[in-house]
Design an enzyme around this catalytic site. Structure first.
Site, PDB file in Angstrom:
ATOM      1  N   LYS A 113       0.838  -1.207   0.000  1.00  0.00           N
ATOM      2  CA  LYS A 113       0.000   0.000   0.000  1.00  0.00           C
ATOM      3  C   LYS A 113       0.877   1.262   0.000  1.00  0.00           C
ATOM      4  O   LYS A 113       0.553   2.252  -0.650  1.00  0.00           O
ATOM      5  CB  LYS A 113      -0.924   0.017   1.225  1.00  0.00           C
ATOM      6  N   LYS A 193      -4.116 -12.058  -8.740  1.00  0.00           N
ATOM      7  CA  LYS A 193      -5.376 -12.566  -8.185  1.00  0.00           C
ATOM      8  C   LYS A 193      -6.536 -11.766  -8.780  1.00  0.00           C
ATOM      9  O   LYS A 193      -6.372 -10.586  -9.130  1.00  0.00           O
ATOM     10  CB  LYS A 193      -5.368 -12.493  -6.658  1.00  0.00           C
ATOM     11  N   LYS A 196     -11.270  -6.565  -8.282  1.00  0.00           N
ATOM     12  CA  LYS A 196     -11.998  -5.490  -8.950  1.00  0.00           C
ATOM     13  C   LYS A 196     -11.035  -4.356  -9.325  1.00  0.00           C
ATOM     14  O   LYS A 196     -11.110  -3.796 -10.417  1.00  0.00           O
ATOM     15  CB  LYS A 196     -13.065  -4.968  -7.987  1.00  0.00           C
TER      16      LYS A 196
HETATM   17  P1  ADP Z   1     -10.925  -7.345  -3.493  1.00  0.00           P
HETATM   18  O1  ADP Z   1      -9.535  -7.980  -3.502  1.00  0.00           O
HETATM   19  O2  ADP Z   1     -11.653  -7.573  -4.780  1.00  0.00           O
HETATM   20  O3  ADP Z   1     -10.913  -5.917  -3.046  1.00  0.00           O
HETATM   21  P2  ADP Z   1     -11.651  -8.061  -0.789  1.00  0.00           P
HETATM   22  O4  ADP Z   1     -10.238  -7.752  -0.450  1.00  0.00           O
HETATM   23  O5  ADP Z   1     -12.739  -7.184  -0.277  1.00  0.00           O
HETATM   24  O6  ADP Z   1     -11.748  -8.162  -2.381  1.00  0.00           O
HETATM   25  O7  ADP Z   1     -11.914  -9.579  -0.357  1.00  0.00           O
HETATM   26  C1  ADP Z   1     -13.130 -10.115   0.176  1.00  0.00           C
HETATM   27  C2  ADP Z   1     -12.924 -11.615   0.440  1.00  0.00           C
HETATM   28  O8  ADP Z   1     -12.763 -12.305  -0.787  1.00  0.00           O
HETATM   29  C3  ADP Z   1     -11.656 -11.909   1.268  1.00  0.00           C
HETATM   30  O9  ADP Z   1     -11.911 -13.006   2.122  1.00  0.00           O
HETATM   31  C4  ADP Z   1     -10.652 -12.293   0.224  1.00  0.00           C
HETATM   32  O10 ADP Z   1      -9.641 -13.148   0.734  1.00  0.00           O
HETATM   33  C5  ADP Z   1     -11.516 -13.006  -0.813  1.00  0.00           C
HETATM   34  N1  ADP Z   1     -10.950 -12.847  -2.158  1.00  0.00           N
HETATM   35  C6  ADP Z   1     -10.797 -11.688  -2.832  1.00  0.00           C
HETATM   36  N2  ADP Z   1     -10.255 -11.897  -4.038  1.00  0.00           N
HETATM   37  C7  ADP Z   1     -10.040 -13.247  -4.131  1.00  0.00           C
HETATM   38  C8  ADP Z   1      -9.494 -14.112  -5.147  1.00  0.00           C
HETATM   39  N3  ADP Z   1      -9.066 -13.630  -6.308  1.00  0.00           N
HETATM   40  N4  ADP Z   1      -9.427 -15.429  -4.887  1.00  0.00           N
HETATM   41  C9  ADP Z   1      -9.870 -15.939  -3.708  1.00  0.00           C
HETATM   42  N5  ADP Z   1     -10.397 -15.187  -2.722  1.00  0.00           N
HETATM   43  C10 ADP Z   1     -10.488 -13.863  -2.907  1.00  0.00           C
END
Ligand code: ADP
Length: 323
Positions: A113, A193, A196
């Site tokens: 970050k 990964k 969004k």
């Molecule tokens: P983003 O990375 O899209 O901002 P978040 O960080 O809010 O999503 O993650 C919400 C949940 O979804 C968390 O438990 C996170 O570990 C899981 N998660 C997010 N992206 C993935 C992914 N690509 N594969 C598996 N789990 C994920």
């Protein structure tokens, strides 16, 4: 009799994608059967990046619609917004007193970050894992369903809990992570990964056309340049998604790909069709959920979460010797 308590949270980044579903939400839904479950939209965490804060309300609403349509049931689980239960901010401050700064400065996501927003390395950013610990332990959760990316944060949460319990006496359970069999879904770029913010995702609520368009643009095995080249499904992003959406034909597709009997276009079309089929009931249910219902669910969730939070804080204040 329930087996224990589950807590998980996600930032209100907007509509959920299939990475969120496969990595976390499918476990949220399953765990409702055997555990007391609490699921939270962590809006205060979102403030650490201070972007799109004017979207927080709309994003929270969208996320809750997705969770409800995916099978979270307010009769079985507490569904609420983090800032509606302000005790979490108090617990965050108290836990910060037992958290050495060195632990926080070493966290990889913090370092990332700092690189991403050098103009805004705020205090909240370094305290992110402490707030996450407060989220979990305020409800004395035993189990935290998350994707693989969250494991370092959870390890830190356990260390903070151990330290707190050592100093002030046994208070919080050490929370354990619960992964799905898809803990790290790759994005359509096949490199990072699914996320969004990287725009390499497929939203659960996307239209079938948009889903197909995105899948058709996905990267596949980089070594397979021509239709007749044999493929390597083990390194192919699209094949990895077939594991979930086309599991009955998985071996067959793998064989056909290796023998160059199917091309990537055909393989992607099959995947898009199967994702659209699998998500059709979700999409239909989501379209039927009323705006007002979401507000009611969140108000009721906050009320129920608040009752637990008040109890925990009473105990924490006493144990810490606050007058
Ligand atoms: P983003 O990375 O899209 O901002 P978040 O960080 O809010 O999503 O993650 C919400 C949940 O979804 C968390 O438990 C996170 O570990 C899981 N998660 C997010 N992206 C993935 C992914 N690509 N594969 C598996 N789990 C994920």
């Amino acid at each position: 009799m329930k087996k224990g308590r589950v807590f998980s949270g996600a930032r209100p980044t907007g509509k959920q994608h299939i990475g969120n579903y496969l990595g976390a939400i499918q476990n949220y839904v399953k765990l409702q059967q055997d555990y007391d479950c609490i699921y939270c939209i962590v809006d205060v965490h979102a403030l650490t990046t201070l972007e799109d804060t004017h979207m927080l309300k709309a994003n929270t609403h969208d996320m809750m619609l997705d969770w409800l349509a995916a099978g979270l049931d307010p009769q079985k689980s507490i569904l609420f917004v983090q800032s509606h239960v302000p005790e979490v901010m108090e617990l965050h401050t108290l836990l910060s007193m037992v958290t050495p700064l060195g632990w926080l400065l070493r966290v990889t996501t913090f370092k990332e970050k700092v690189k991403m927003q050098p103009h805004n390395v705020n205090y909240g950013l370094v305290g992110y894992p402490v707030l996450m610990t407060a989220d979990i332990v305020l409800y004395k959760a035993d189990i935290v369903p998350v994707g693989e990316d969250q494991l370092p944060h959870l390890e830190l949460a356990r260390e903070i809990v151990r330290r707190f319990n050592n100093i002030f006496g046994e208070t919080f359970p050490e929370p354990q992570a619960k992964l799905t069999n898809f803990p790290m879904v790759l994005g359509l770029d096949g490199e990072k990964k699914m996320s969004k913010s990287l725009d390499n995702h497929i939203e659960l609520a996307a239209s079938p056309e948009e889903t197909t368009r995105r899948i058709m643009g996905a990267f596949t095995d980089p070594a397979r340049k021509f239709r007749n080249d044999p493929g390597h499904p083990e390194v192919c992003n699209v094949y990895s998604l077939h594991h979930f959406y086309t599991y009955l034909k998985l071996e067959e597709i793998g064989k056909q790909c290796r023998a160059a009997e199917i091309g990537c276009v055909e393989c992607k079309r099959m995947l898009a069709d199967n994702i659209n089929k699998a998500l059709a009931p979700f999409r239909e249910k989501r379209a039927q959920l009323a705006e007002k219902y979401v507000d009611e669910v969140l108000a009721d969730g906050a009320r129920r979460a608040h009752a637990i939070a008040r109890e925990t804080m009473k105990e924490v204040r006493e144990k810490m010797g606050l007058p």
